[in-house]
Design a protein around this motif. Structure first.
Motif, PDB file in Angstrom:
ATOM      1  N   SER A  81      -0.320  -8.275 -27.146  1.00 33.69           N
ATOM      2  CA  SER A  81       0.397  -7.139 -27.660  1.00 33.69           C
ATOM      3  C   SER A  81       1.789  -7.463 -26.799  1.00 33.69           C
ATOM      4  CB  SER A  81      -0.146  -5.877 -27.724  1.00 33.69           C
ATOM      5  OG  SER A  81      -0.048  -5.347 -26.377  1.00 33.69           O
ATOM      6  N   PRO A  83       5.640  -5.104 -26.302  1.00 31.45           N
ATOM      7  CA  PRO A  83       6.342  -3.909 -26.422  1.00 31.45           C
ATOM      8  C   PRO A  83       7.545  -4.259 -27.508  1.00 31.45           C
ATOM      9  CG  PRO A  83       6.202  -4.496 -24.135  1.00 31.45           C
ATOM     10  CD  PRO A  83       5.782  -5.736 -24.974  1.00 31.45           C
ATOM     11  N   ASN A  84       7.654  -3.163 -28.560  1.00 41.19           N
ATOM     12  CA  ASN A  84       8.428  -3.017 -29.339  1.00 41.19           C
ATOM     13  C   ASN A  84       8.060  -3.986 -30.552  1.00 41.19           C
ATOM     14  OD1 ASN A  84      10.053  -1.235 -27.911  1.00 41.19           O
ATOM     15  ND2 ASN A  84      11.095  -3.018 -26.904  1.00 41.19           N
ATOM     16  N   ILE A  85       6.853  -4.834 -30.428  1.00 44.58           N
ATOM     17  CA  ILE A  85       6.698  -5.624 -31.657  1.00 44.58           C
ATOM     18  C   ILE A  85       5.371  -5.294 -32.117  1.00 44.58           C
ATOM     19  CG2 ILE A  85       6.097  -7.865 -32.316  1.00 44.58           C
ATOM     20  CD1 ILE A  85       8.297  -8.908 -30.332  1.00 44.58           C
ATOM     21  N   GLY A  86       4.387  -5.199 -31.095  1.00 46.56           N
ATOM     22  CA  GLY A  86       2.915  -4.679 -31.313  1.00 46.56           C
ATOM     23  C   GLY A  86       2.007  -5.620 -31.300  1.00 46.56           C
TER      24      GLY A  86
END
Length: 223
Positions: A81, A83-86
């Motif tokens: 994962s 951050p801010n993308i998933g």
């Protein structure tokens, strides 16, 4: 009273000395760890060299390398994962060099929706760092037999599956196909010694305060 006061004072001073000693030791560890991380950062950014014939997991860890070859199209996907993308996957691909070596390359991250897009064989120049990730423990699930998804970068197992040499090159720059590189850095190396030092010194202050309170109570009871 004097005997009890002296015993309490000596006990308090001993406790404060021990706790302060532990705090000083943690400050020394902090200085050492900061130096280690600085050395790792310097090595990560070194001028790339050829991949050694038999890389050593200790002496060659984080070694900056440069290799030319061809992605064969053989790859596995490791759950990850950003951050801010998933959620998404790390693409672990086979790079075959001009001399016939099969090397395992962590090309970087793709979002979940891009997993079904095939990556064709193509020539590539990869700059990155050697790594032997320690991501496996007794709680790590086995690869999903249906989807083929892996849950950690189990380099020995992935290398055996893809028939590559048993180490990993983590790409430091883009290798194409819309794959976002996830370069090696030192951010995942724990360095909590400053927090530990603050904890020990705080406990020393509490111990000193409790000692002072104990001495006051002894004096009050005697009075």
């Amino acid at each position: 009273m004097a005997r009890r006061m002296i015993a309490a004072l000596l006990f308090g001073l001993f406790g404060v000395a021990v706790l302060c000693g532990l705090g000083i030791w943690q400050l020394e560890r902090l200085q050492w760890k900061t130096g280690v991380i600085a050395a790792i950062d310097a090595r990560i950014g070194d001028t790339p060299v050829e991949v050694p014939q038999r890389p050593d997991p200790v002496t060659d860890r984080y070694l900056s390398v440069d290799v030319t070859g061809r992605f064969t199209g053989d790859e596995v996907f490791v759950l990850s994962s950003v951050p801010n993308i998933g959620a998404g996957y790390r693409v672990m691909a086979v790079l075959e060099t001009l001399t016939g070596r099969r090397l395992l390359v962590d090309r970087g991250f793709i979002p979940d929706a891009a997993r079904g897009v095939p990556h064709q064989a193509k020539k590539a120049v990869v700059t990155g760092n050697l790594l032997w990730p320690q991501e496996i423990d007794s709680f790590t699930p086995a690869p999903d037999p249906v989807t083929g998804m892996w849950f950690a970068r189990d380099v020995p197992a992935i290398a055996a599956k893809l028939r590559t040499e048993p180490f990993l090159i983590v790409a430091a720059s883009e290798t194409g196909d819309g794959i976002a590189p996830m370069p090696v850095d030192s951010s995942d190396i724990p360095n909590d010694h400053e927090m530990y030092a603050i904890t020990w010194f705080s406990l020393a202050l509490v111990w000193a305060g409790m000692t002072g309170l104990l001495l006051w109570r002894i004096r009050q009871r005697t009075a």
